[in-house]
Design an enzyme around this catalytic site. Sequence first.
Site, PDB file in Angstrom:
ATOM      1  N   ARG A  64      -4.683   2.575   5.944  1.00  0.00           N
ATOM      2  CA  ARG A  64      -3.706   3.121   4.986  1.00  0.00           C
ATOM      3  C   ARG A  64      -2.942   4.257   5.669  1.00  0.00           C
ATOM      4  O   ARG A  64      -3.529   5.274   6.014  1.00  0.00           O
ATOM      5  CB  ARG A  64      -4.452   3.616   3.747  1.00  0.00           C
ATOM      6  CG  ARG A  64      -3.555   4.130   2.633  1.00  0.00           C
ATOM      7  CD  ARG A  64      -4.403   4.592   1.443  1.00  0.00           C
ATOM      8  NE  ARG A  64      -3.581   5.126   0.377  1.00  0.00           N
ATOM      9  CZ  ARG A  64      -3.107   6.371   0.352  1.00  0.00           C
ATOM     10  NH1 ARG A  64      -3.370   7.209   1.327  1.00  0.00           N
ATOM     11  NH2 ARG A  64      -2.360   6.783  -0.644  1.00  0.00           N
ATOM     12  N   LYS A  93      -3.865  13.660   6.980  1.00  0.00           N
ATOM     13  CA  LYS A  93      -4.814  14.473   6.218  1.00  0.00           C
ATOM     14  C   LYS A  93      -5.202  15.730   6.984  1.00  0.00           C
ATOM     15  O   LYS A  93      -5.006  15.827   8.184  1.00  0.00           O
ATOM     16  CB  LYS A  93      -6.054  13.641   5.857  1.00  0.00           C
ATOM     17  CG  LYS A  93      -5.731  12.625   4.767  1.00  0.00           C
ATOM     18  CD  LYS A  93      -6.933  11.909   4.240  1.00  0.00           C
ATOM     19  CE  LYS A  93      -6.484  10.922   3.158  1.00  0.00           C
ATOM     20  NZ  LYS A  93      -7.568  10.035   2.710  1.00  0.00           N
TER      21      LYS A  93
END
Length: 301
Positions: free
Chosen positions: A275, A230
């Site tokens: 995740r 991210k």
Amino acid sequence: MSRAKTLTCGSKTLDLSRPAVMGILNVTPDSFSDGGRLYAGEQIDLDKTLQSVESMLEQGADIIDIGGESTRPGASPVSVQQELDRVLPAVQAVNSRFDTLISVDTSTAEVIAEASHAGANLINDVRALQRPGALEAAAVSGLPVCLMHMQNQPDTMQANPSYIDVVSEVLEFLQQRKQVCVDAGISSDQILLDPGFGFGKTLRHNLALNTALDRFVDTGHSLLLGVSRKSMIGQLINSNMDNRLVGSVIMALLMAQSVAARQAQVNSHSGLILRVHDVLETVQALTIWQATRAFKEEDNQ
Ligand code: YH5
């Protein structure tokens, strides 16, 4: 003695006595992680999908998270039919070929219902079951659900994220959604919480949440955390999308450590799911950490 940490996921059971690794499988045409490689024209390429799953399982993934809607900032919306066409064949194929837990990254009632019939084991919803019918579909499925916090919607969420107290506001939202789920008949121990790193958050918001993981552990719920590749990683080390592997793995390990430290402090029976895109490297990091911990404990006997 601590109670066994497990999560009942339909016909399967997830061991949460150590952090579980959830491998990301994007079945979207614009998937940044694979440049759309799994996608051939209108339909997803099932062979490539299955190859990708096989390799993540070999690398030690405990769960495969299948998503047909891109929720990265600015991504275009997908119709219900498109999402069904992407996700369902993937769930069916993975379920028939591999003995793995399958999570479905969806906010859509129809996808929740159909995927649960096709063998999905967990519902992972970045919109925390707020779309029409999603809550009911999840309750009927009997599967565990992950409720994530997001400020605004994917197309606008990074425009101007704003909070007075990000940690309290995220916790408050998750507690409210949890209560709605419990009222709808979802058992509290089937509910995972996720602060939603990068979903309507600046770097400072993400870091504030990261340093407040204790408070999320203290909810007593198992947590699902996703920072893999991210922009917060990119911002911290000034790296583009192709150079976020080490940063992502380190951040995952730091989170696993702080969650485990708090869980031990408060004798928590909850667990952690990470995740990630880079399953092999994350599993290696976790394995090294667990080995050093195990040795330390042995040495103290
Ligand atoms: C999550 O955190 N994230 S999809 C933008 C990126 C990189 C990755 C700009 N689904 C989560 O992975 N479900 C997604 O670079 C999720 N928690 C849960 N529970 C977004 C994503 C990503 C976005």
